[in-house]
Enzyme design. Structure first.
Site, mmCIF file in Angstrom:
data_model
loop_
_atom_site.group_PDB
_atom_site.id
_atom_site.type_symbol
_atom_site.label_atom_id
_atom_site.label_comp_id
_atom_site.label_asym_id
_atom_site.label_seq_id
_atom_site.Cartn_x
_atom_site.Cartn_y
_atom_site.Cartn_z
ATOM 1 N N ASP A 16 0.870 -1.168 0.000
ATOM 2 C CA ASP A 16 0.000 0.000 0.000
ATOM 3 C C ASP A 16 0.915 1.228 0.000
ATOM 4 O OD1 ASP A 16 -2.382 1.653 0.548
ATOM 5 O OD2 ASP A 16 -1.501 1.836 2.538
ATOM 6 N N ASP B 203 -0.118 4.994 1.120
ATOM 7 C CA ASP B 203 -0.276 5.965 2.211
ATOM 8 C C ASP B 203 -0.573 5.266 3.531
ATOM 9 O OD1 ASP B 203 0.000 8.289 0.508
ATOM 10 O OD2 ASP B 203 -1.889 7.622 -0.366
ATOM 11 N N ASP C 145 -1.439 -0.751 5.932
ATOM 12 C CA ASP C 145 -1.750 -0.213 7.260
ATOM 13 C C ASP C 145 -3.224 -0.240 7.588
ATOM 14 O OD1 ASP C 145 -2.786 3.047 7.035
ATOM 15 O OD2 ASP C 145 -2.112 1.995 5.246
#
Length: 230
Positions: free
Chosen positions: A12, A14, A182
């Protein structure tokens, strides 16, 4: 826990490669200013973005955290009802123009993975163009191929489609690839794709939210070399 034997890692962007709050607070402020110039109420725009203007932080339920850029644009259309395509294009330009704040020393964290022969790619719910701009600005674009966004034709997370497109680009079986992210969207997508889901704590979600979905939860991507036994 260790996870040897993997041949690729999809990241991922961000909250994983870049610190989420530090990177995206300026985006919210730019969007609020842009729409306020067109007559929108700044407080209503901030609320729609899930952004606390006083603290310069996104709420955990902010659509900017996990949804695609197209979905964020759709939520904001009521502030620019006469030109939805123009709004989406402005949002993409604002996103591409932000200065990403690395979550760790990216070159130091990623170079050992590449040197060990692992393929590295990015799958993001941002646009592919904005993602490439951020990677170039951070000086690590050369480490990633492919870079897949919500607009690359494979859907957006938590759908596994963009992850499977990454596996296909490499010619690797999904179970030899880790999906590192995240958010729950990242890990759900990784599990659905048959990949090894790995959580990191550099985004808004805490360990309790990620652990049930992940094979491992790390402080940051800097800890991947130990996990992968490189």
């Amino acid at each position: 826990m260790s996870l040897p034997g993997l041949r690729g890692v999809l990241f991922d962007k961000d909250g994983t490669l870049f610190g989420f709050q530090q990177t995206w607070a300026p985006f919210a402020e730019a969007v609020i200013a842009d729409l306020a110039d067109r007559g929108a109420d700044p407080g209503e725009v901030a609320w729609t973005l899930g952004f606390d203007r006083d603290r310069r932080l996104y709420r955990p339920d902010s659509p900017v955290i996990a949804e695609t850029a197209a979905e964020v644009a759709r939520l904001l259309e009521r502030f620019a009802p006469d030109d939805p395509p123009g709004l989406a294009a402005r949002l993409d330009r604002l996103a591409a123009g932000i200065a990403p704040v690395p979550a760790t020393d990216l070159r130091a964290a990623l170079s050992p993975l590449a040197a060990a022969g692992l393929r590295l790619g990015v799958v993001t719910n941002d646009s592919a163009g904005a993602a490439r701009a951020h990677l170039v600005r951070a000086g690590v674009a050369d480490l990633f191929d492919p870079v897949i966004g919500y607009d690359s034709g494979h859907g957006g997370k938590p759908d596994p489609g963009p992850l499977l497109a990454g596996a296909a680009a490499w010619g690797l079986p999904p179970d030899r690839i880790a999906m590192v992210g995240d958010s729950a969207h990242d890990l759900v997508a990784g599990r659905a794709a048959g990949m090894v889901p790995v959580g990191v704590l550099t985004g808004p979600a805490d360990r309790a939210a990620l652990a049930p979905l992940a094979r491992a939860v790390l402080p940051s991507i800097a800890d991947l070399t130990d996990l992968l036994e490189l």
